[in-house]
Design a protein around this motif. Sequence first.
Motif, PDB file in Angstrom:
ATOM      1  N   TYR A 280       1.611  -2.241 -12.918  1.00 39.38           N
ATOM      2  CA  TYR A 280       2.445  -1.134 -12.457  1.00 39.38           C
ATOM      3  C   TYR A 280       2.977  -0.330 -13.652  1.00 39.38           C
ATOM      4  O   TYR A 280       3.266  -0.884 -14.717  1.00 39.38           O
ATOM      5  CB  TYR A 280       3.639  -1.652 -11.644  1.00 39.38           C
ATOM      6  CG  TYR A 280       3.247  -2.453 -10.431  1.00 39.38           C
ATOM      7  CD1 TYR A 280       2.728  -1.834  -9.297  1.00 39.38           C
ATOM      8  CD2 TYR A 280       3.402  -3.841 -10.416  1.00 39.38           C
ATOM      9  CE1 TYR A 280       2.365  -2.569  -8.180  1.00 39.38           C
ATOM     10  CE2 TYR A 280       3.052  -4.586  -9.303  1.00 39.38           C
ATOM     11  CZ  TYR A 280       2.533  -3.943  -8.191  1.00 39.38           C
ATOM     12  OH  TYR A 280       2.163  -4.679  -7.083  1.00 39.38           O
TER      13      TYR A 280
ATOM     14  N   SER B  80      -3.839  -4.024  -6.701  1.00 43.82           N
ATOM     15  CA  SER B  80      -2.723  -3.073  -6.736  1.00 43.82           C
ATOM     16  C   SER B  80      -3.191  -1.727  -7.266  1.00 43.82           C
ATOM     17  O   SER B  80      -4.095  -1.653  -8.104  1.00 43.82           O
ATOM     18  CB  SER B  80      -1.584  -3.607  -7.619  1.00 43.82           C
ATOM     19  OG  SER B  80      -1.934  -3.553  -8.990  1.00 43.82           O
TER      20      SER B  80
ATOM     21  N   CYS C 207       5.769  -8.891   0.895  1.00 44.49           N
ATOM     22  CA  CYS C 207       6.143  -7.717   0.101  1.00 44.49           C
ATOM     23  C   CYS C 207       7.561  -7.311   0.453  1.00 44.49           C
ATOM     24  O   CYS C 207       8.127  -7.771   1.452  1.00 44.49           O
ATOM     25  CB  CYS C 207       5.168  -6.561   0.350  1.00 44.49           C
ATOM     26  SG  CYS C 207       5.023  -6.109   2.091  1.00 44.49           S
TER      27      CYS C 207
ATOM     28  N   SER D 185       0.863  -5.897   3.587  1.00 48.83           N
ATOM     29  CA  SER D 185       0.527  -6.065   2.177  1.00 48.83           C
ATOM     30  C   SER D 185       1.409  -5.238   1.250  1.00 48.83           C
ATOM     31  O   SER D 185       1.553  -5.581   0.069  1.00 48.83           O
ATOM     32  CB  SER D 185      -0.939  -5.703   1.944  1.00 48.83           C
ATOM     33  OG  SER D 185      -1.213  -4.389   2.408  1.00 48.83           O
ATOM     34  N   CYS D 186       2.006  -4.154   1.757  1.00 45.28           N
ATOM     35  CA  CYS D 186       2.796  -3.285   0.887  1.00 45.28           C
ATOM     36  C   CYS D 186       3.778  -2.459   1.725  1.00 45.28           C
ATOM     37  O   CYS D 186       3.461  -2.064   2.851  1.00 45.28           O
ATOM     38  CB  CYS D 186       1.869  -2.360   0.097  1.00 45.28           C
ATOM     39  SG  CYS D 186       2.657  -1.532  -1.295  1.00 45.28           S
TER      40      CYS D 186
ATOM     41  N   SER E  51      -1.753  -7.848 -10.494  1.00 45.05           N
ATOM     42  CA  SER E  51      -1.075  -6.566 -10.296  1.00 45.05           C
ATOM     43  C   SER E  51      -0.858  -5.888 -11.644  1.00 45.05           C
ATOM     44  O   SER E  51      -0.871  -6.535 -12.693  1.00 45.05           O
ATOM     45  CB  SER E  51       0.273  -6.767  -9.598  1.00 45.05           C
ATOM     46  OG  SER E  51       1.146  -7.540 -10.425  1.00 45.05           O
TER      47      SER E  51
ATOM     48  N   THR F 179      -4.912  -3.464   0.566  1.00 41.82           N
ATOM     49  CA  THR F 179      -4.113  -4.377  -0.242  1.00 41.82           C
ATOM     50  C   THR F 179      -2.888  -3.741  -0.874  1.00 41.82           C
ATOM     51  O   THR F 179      -1.911  -4.428  -1.164  1.00 41.82           O
ATOM     52  CB  THR F 179      -4.976  -4.973  -1.365  1.00 41.82           C
ATOM     53  OG1 THR F 179      -5.482  -3.896  -2.177  1.00 41.82           O
ATOM     54  CG2 THR F 179      -6.153  -5.754  -0.790  1.00 41.82           C
ATOM     55  N   SER F 180      -2.922  -2.412  -1.105  1.00 45.93           N
ATOM     56  CA  SER F 180      -1.823  -1.779  -1.831  1.00 45.93           C
ATOM     57  C   SER F 180      -1.822  -0.282  -1.573  1.00 45.93           C
ATOM     58  O   SER F 180      -2.878   0.321  -1.332  1.00 45.93           O
ATOM     59  CB  SER F 180      -1.976  -2.043  -3.335  1.00 45.93           C
ATOM     60  OG  SER F 180      -0.958  -1.414  -4.072  1.00 45.93           O
TER      61      SER F 180
ATOM     62  N   ASP G  66       0.483   3.495  -2.877  1.00 44.55           N
ATOM     63  CA  ASP G  66       1.511   4.092  -3.730  1.00 44.55           C
ATOM     64  C   ASP G  66       1.501   5.597  -3.534  1.00 44.55           C
ATOM     65  O   ASP G  66       0.466   6.183  -3.169  1.00 44.55           O
ATOM     66  CB  ASP G  66       1.282   3.747  -5.206  1.00 44.55           C
ATOM     67  CG  ASP G  66       2.552   3.917  -6.035  1.00 44.55           C
ATOM     68  OD1 ASP G  66       3.637   4.066  -5.431  1.00 44.55           O
ATOM     69  OD2 ASP G  66       2.469   3.897  -7.282  1.00 44.55           O
TER      70      ASP G  66
END
Length: 568
Positions: free
Chosen positions: A433, A346, A193, A258-259, A431, A302-303, A305
């Motif tokens: 976004y 994601s 990433c 992972s992120c 993914s 895994t993700s 935000d």
Amino acid sequence: MVKSQYELEREANIAKNRALFEGLGLKQAVKDLGSSSSSKTTAKPVQPKRVKRERSEAELPRRQSRRLLTKMGDYSKESKEERKLREKAREEEEERLEEERKQAEEKARIAKRPRHHVLNFHTLAETDSPQDIAQLSTTMESVVQVSRAVGDPEAFAFSEEAKHKSALKELRDKVENLKVLSRAKVTTNRIYCSAYHPEFTKDLLFFGDKHGQLGIWDARAPPDEQEEDSDIAPENREGGKYWRFQLHWPATPKSSISCIKVDPIDSHNIYTSSYDCTIRSLSFVSGSSKEIYASNDGVLITSIDLPAAGHEMWIGDGAGGATHLDLREAKTRTRRYELSEHKIGSVSVNPTRPNFLLTASNSRVLKIWDTRKLDGMPIDLLDLADQDVSEDDTARHVLNFDSSIVQEYCASKVGKGAFRGEWKHDKSASSAYWDPRGRQIVSTSYDDTLRLWDIRSPAFKTNDVFPSLRPFCHIRHNCQTGKWLTILRAQWSPNPDAYPHFTVANMNHALDIYSSKGELITSLSDPTMISAVQAVTCSHPSIVERAASGNASGRCVLWAPESLIDEP
């Protein structure tokens, strides 16, 4: 020819054996015996027996010292005091070896455990080669505090096609001639990433690798003096300056980063999630890293935000769950919702409408959720006896809403509007976004297709399911990375002031840039400098003419205008 005594005796024996076999009725043995007797092979002569010569006199015992006898294990002549000393020395040696064995086992156990405590830069930078941490501190001190810019949902929504073409031409003129300005092996292992820092006076990049290592790269920093004087050709030298931190532990594939996310309200702080089931915050002001979340059930993260406000975080995991974390509250309030049957690859928070959450999973489905409704899900639906609740106020209490509870709630009158729509891909959705305006979506799938959606503002203003969630554009794109490459993910440029566009790796060792209409703007490549798939990509949050990529060996590339080569 006169036969020897040996041959005469041999023939007599054969005749005697033949008569014996005939008497017993063994005719085949007699036949074999006859053939043996008729053989013309010559027998070997009898060798005379060697008689061992006896010694004329008995051998006398040799003299040996008591020290050698003791060393060889002969303790018959040692005294009682010597035996006690020897046994005591042996016991002490056994105790020492046992202690060393226990210490080695304990070190091995510690080396395999994740580190949950606060770690300073010097601990994180422990490597075989020394790193100049002071230089990193100096670099970060010069970074200006930048907050994430929020886009406008109606920006670049031109009604006239001529305006689209004009904006697209302006964007193409800026990015089509980007060159490899700098490259370096920023991390030791495969890049998983990346994140581009919003600082506009330098190109500061973060890369996470397969073994939990974070690479920090000042891509256009001047080289060290010894590198300038080296015999390495300029085009083959390491560009810029980089530092490596072992942020997640142990240094194995179980700790893959992972992120990476830059804190939207504090650009001196970054967040990293890892397969070691933890999320850490790295502060360049305090010079330390601390854990802000740990999955107690061992589910891979895994993700992650964050919305532009920066006070909360959404976490996707390998068991199909999405966890809401309020960063302003103590560790005691965390809610996890099981939104998919398989791994969520994601999670993406809408930047202009932060209550809309986008998930993509291995169940092939892209889904949109209204988090206001999810957070309003009553605790009464849970069986608290089965929840992760302890009496320790410092421990994190996770309220886990499983898929059956979520589905039942979304189908009820109270939960109407929690689920807003879905689209099923032909294979796993790697993914998905939101763009910086919060209206468009790009997804990547193993069915070798990139898909684009455009959701108009009125659809967000009701509690009804979106009338249609059909993508308006399909782009054929090879996504078959296999076992040794990081999964390809199309990434929007986070710059809200630029015409919307995204980057994605190309299996032909190029970096593709597409417009929000699905048009290929350019494909950046350089066979003389790049010979591997640039699987991970990212763009500068405020400068259009910047992009970065990383490959499976940990080598990273900065794409920028050629005119910057001679600039400091």
